[in-house]
Design a protein around this motif. Structure first.
Motif, PDB file in Angstrom:
ATOM      1  N   SER A 183       0.840  -1.218   0.000  1.00 23.68           N
ATOM      2  CA  SER A 183       0.000   0.000   0.000  1.00 23.68           C
ATOM      3  C   SER A 183       0.866   1.255   0.000  1.00 23.68           C
ATOM      4  N   LEU A 184       1.964   1.184  -0.746  1.00 26.61           N
ATOM      5  CA  LEU A 184       2.891   2.310  -0.906  1.00 26.61           C
ATOM      6  C   LEU A 184       3.141   2.524  -2.399  1.00 26.61           C
ATOM      7  N   PRO A 185       2.119   2.909  -3.155  1.00 28.94           N
ATOM      8  CA  PRO A 185       2.299   3.033  -4.599  1.00 28.94           C
ATOM      9  C   PRO A 185       3.268   4.143  -4.962  1.00 28.94           C
ATOM     10  N   ILE A 186       4.025   3.926  -6.034  1.00 25.39           N
ATOM     11  CA  ILE A 186       4.991   4.918  -6.497  1.00 25.39           C
ATOM     12  C   ILE A 186       4.255   6.077  -7.173  1.00 25.39           C
ATOM     13  N   ILE A 187       4.681   7.283  -6.850  1.00 29.65           N
ATOM     14  CA  ILE A 187       4.116   8.468  -7.489  1.00 29.65           C
ATOM     15  C   ILE A 187       4.438   8.436  -8.989  1.00 29.65           C
ATOM     16  N   GLY A 188       3.423   8.707  -9.798  1.00 34.55           N
ATOM     17  CA  GLY A 188       3.608   8.715 -11.241  1.00 34.55           C
ATOM     18  C   GLY A 188       3.398   7.379 -11.908  1.00 34.55           C
ATOM     19  N   ASP A 189       3.098   6.338 -11.120  1.00 33.17           N
ATOM     20  CA  ASP A 189       2.846   5.008 -11.693  1.00 33.17           C
ATOM     21  C   ASP A 189       1.406   4.956 -12.185  1.00 33.17           C
ATOM     22  N   VAL A 190       1.251   4.889 -13.486  1.00 30.42           N
ATOM     23  CA  VAL A 190      -0.089   4.900 -14.081  1.00 30.42           C
ATOM     24  C   VAL A 190      -0.816   3.583 -13.845  1.00 30.42           C
ATOM     25  N   ASN A 191      -0.096   2.467 -13.931  1.00 29.27           N
ATOM     26  CA  ASN A 191      -0.730   1.154 -13.865  1.00 29.27           C
ATOM     27  C   ASN A 191      -0.890   0.611 -12.451  1.00 29.27           C
ATOM     28  N   HIS A 192       0.027   0.949 -11.553  1.00 27.33           N
ATOM     29  CA  HIS A 192      -0.007   0.379 -10.207  1.00 27.33           C
ATOM     30  C   HIS A 192      -0.075   1.458  -9.123  1.00 27.33           C
ATOM     31  N   GLY A 193      -0.299   2.709  -9.515  1.00 27.35           N
ATOM     32  CA  GLY A 193      -0.225   3.801  -8.558  1.00 27.35           C
ATOM     33  C   GLY A 193      -1.569   4.332  -8.114  1.00 27.35           C
ATOM     34  N   ASP A 194      -1.535   5.517  -7.519  1.00 25.34           N
ATOM     35  CA  ASP A 194      -2.718   6.197  -6.998  1.00 25.34           C
ATOM     36  C   ASP A 194      -2.960   7.427  -7.876  1.00 25.34           C
ATOM     37  N   ASN A 195      -4.028   7.411  -8.647  1.00 24.87           N
ATOM     38  CA  ASN A 195      -4.272   8.477  -9.624  1.00 24.87           C
ATOM     39  C   ASN A 195      -4.469   9.840  -8.975  1.00 24.87           C
ATOM     40  N   GLN A 196      -5.054   9.876  -7.781  1.00 27.81           N
ATOM     41  CA  GLN A 196      -5.260  11.168  -7.111  1.00 27.81           C
ATOM     42  C   GLN A 196      -3.935  11.821  -6.758  1.00 27.81           C
ATOM     43  N   HIS A 197      -3.011  11.033  -6.253  1.00 31.85           N
ATOM     44  CA  HIS A 197      -1.708  11.578  -5.876  1.00 31.85           C
ATOM     45  C   HIS A 197      -0.857  11.853  -7.112  1.00 31.85           C
ATOM     46  N   ASN A 198      -1.023  11.046  -8.149  1.00 29.45           N
ATOM     47  CA  ASN A 198      -0.330  11.346  -9.405  1.00 29.45           C
ATOM     48  C   ASN A 198      -0.769  12.706  -9.936  1.00 29.45           C
ATOM     49  N   GLN A 199      -2.060  12.966  -9.872  1.00 33.87           N
ATOM     50  CA  GLN A 199      -2.583  14.245 -10.343  1.00 33.87           C
ATOM     51  C   GLN A 199      -2.087  15.399  -9.478  1.00 33.87           C
ATOM     52  N   PHE A 200      -2.015  15.176  -8.159  1.00 34.86           N
ATOM     53  CA  PHE A 200      -1.512  16.208  -7.251  1.00 34.86           C
ATOM     54  C   PHE A 200      -0.086  16.599  -7.628  1.00 34.86           C
ATOM     55  N   PHE A 201       0.753  15.616  -7.921  1.00 37.33           N
ATOM     56  CA  PHE A 201       2.134  15.919  -8.289  1.00 37.33           C
ATOM     57  C   PHE A 201       2.215  16.583  -9.655  1.00 37.33           C
ATOM     58  N   ARG A 202       1.315  16.243 -10.558  1.00 38.30           N
ATOM     59  CA  ARG A 202       1.302  16.935 -11.853  1.00 38.30           C
ATOM     60  C   ARG A 202       0.939  18.400 -11.676  1.00 38.30           C
ATOM     61  N   GLU A 203      -0.051  18.666 -10.837  1.00 39.04           N
ATOM     62  CA  GLU A 203      -0.533  20.035 -10.671  1.00 39.04           C
ATOM     63  C   GLU A 203       0.382  20.864  -9.765  1.00 39.04           C
ATOM     64  N   HIS A 204       0.851  20.270  -8.673  1.00 36.24           N
ATOM     65  CA  HIS A 204       1.610  21.020  -7.669  1.00 36.24           C
ATOM     66  C   HIS A 204       3.097  21.112  -8.007  1.00 36.24           C
ATOM     67  N   PHE A 205       3.653  20.028  -8.558  1.00 37.53           N
ATOM     68  CA  PHE A 205       5.089  19.984  -8.836  1.00 37.53           C
ATOM     69  C   PHE A 205       5.408  19.978 -10.334  1.00 37.53           C
ATOM     70  N   LYS A 206       4.358  20.029 -11.182  1.00 37.13           N
ATOM     71  CA  LYS A 206       4.551  19.989 -12.638  1.00 37.13           C
ATOM     72  C   LYS A 206       5.325  18.734 -13.043  1.00 37.13           C
ATOM     73  N   LEU A 207       5.014  17.639 -12.382  1.00 39.93           N
ATOM     74  CA  LEU A 207       5.755  16.400 -12.580  1.00 39.93           C
ATOM     75  C   LEU A 207       4.927  15.410 -13.389  1.00 39.93           C
ATOM     76  N   ARG A 208       5.523  14.887 -14.465  1.00 40.02           N
ATOM     77  CA  ARG A 208       4.823  13.925 -15.317  1.00 40.02           C
ATOM     78  C   ARG A 208       5.731  12.742 -15.635  1.00 40.02           C
ATOM     79  N   ARG A 209       6.167  12.052 -14.597  1.00 42.53           N
ATOM     80  CA  ARG A 209       7.018  10.887 -14.810  1.00 42.53           C
ATOM     81  C   ARG A 209       6.884   9.935 -13.624  1.00 42.53           C
TER      82      ARG A 209
END
Length: 258
Positions: A183-209
């Motif tokens: 229950s520790l998904p990697i940030i930015g993992d599309v297939n095995h991650g958490d989409n809400q936190h992925n989106q947070f990092f895209r919006e807050h940190f401009k991160l897309r990887r």
């Protein structure tokens, strides 16, 4: 941490190590290791780029997923490839990764969880579909933790950890899947991650990887018998995120015993 957009500007791969038998580069996130019929539209590949850069053939001896950046080792002859491959097979090469994950890892943990092979619908359509799960083992160790007073989903705060990952086996997406199991998904993992936190990092940190970095390889050179340690930097982008999370912004603070 090298990003493929930076590479396109620089036009050269960063060489981390070289001798008469082997060469290692810092593979950017988003760059394929070699040509694949699954990505026919791609024009850049690490193997061909390195060959053109140094003016000689190179032989891949291991792989990194396309979104993973970091140490990628090649041999400079088929014989050298054969001999280093044997070290990989025998488990004599230590691979170190660093991952930014959602949640807290409070202690070191060893995950021994067999994984069923992930098959691609196109590339593996003729492969055996009912293979038994394969042995998969990874050791994880927490480097840093951070908590932010930001509400995502049902929780009033968000928690993140920077984790060292030492895979003992080499299954497809092993680190990602084992961290998801914890229950520790990697940030930015599309297939095995958490989409809400992925989106947070895209919006807050401009991160897309994918926030997974192949940060080190350690082995005894098959010809010189000397210990070899190859390190890849996390890079300015990742260090900037670390600083915003309250962690050190110096590369040397992220190498553990390396």
């Amino acid at each position: 941490m090298t990003d493929i957009s930076v590479l396109q500007e620089a036009a050269e791969l960063t060489i981390l190590y070289r001798d008469e038998h082997y060469i290692a580069i810092d593979k950017p996130s988003g760059l394929l290791v070699h040509r694949s019929f699954l990505d026919k539209h791609e024009t850049q590949f690490a193997m061909q780029m390195l060959r053109d850069q140094i003016g000689q053939h190179v032989f891949p001896v291991h792989r990194l997923d396309r979104p993973t950046s970091g140490v990628l080792l090649f041999a400079l002859s088929s014989e050298a490839a054969r001999d280093i491959n044997q070290l990989f097979i025998d488990g004599l090469i230590e691979k170190r990764y660093v991952a930014l994950v959602r949640g807290f890892l409070n202690e070191s943990i060893f995950v021994d969880k067999p994984l069923k092979e992930e098959l691609d619908k196109i590339a593996d359509k003729f492969a055996q579909q009912d293979k038994a799960p394969q042995q998969a083992q990874t050791h994880f160790h927490c480097l840093h933790q951070a908590s932010l007073p930001i509400e995502i989903g049902k929780y009033p705060t968000v928690r993140y950890s920077l984790v060292e990952c030492f895979p003992k086996t080499g299954r497809k997406h092993q680190i990602r899947r084992h961290l998801k199991h914890l229950s520790l998904p990697i940030i930015g993992d599309v297939n095995h991650g958490d989409n809400q936190h992925n989106q947070f990092f895209r919006e807050h940190f401009k991160l897309r990887r994918l926030m997974l970095f192949a940060s080190g390889l350690k082995f005894v050179h098959p010809y010189t018998q000397q210990p070899i340690i190859i390190k890849a930097p996390l890079g300015e982008t990742m260090l900037g995120i670390c600083q915003q999370l309250g962690w050190p912004n110096n590369e040397k603070d992220y190498y553990g015993d390396y």
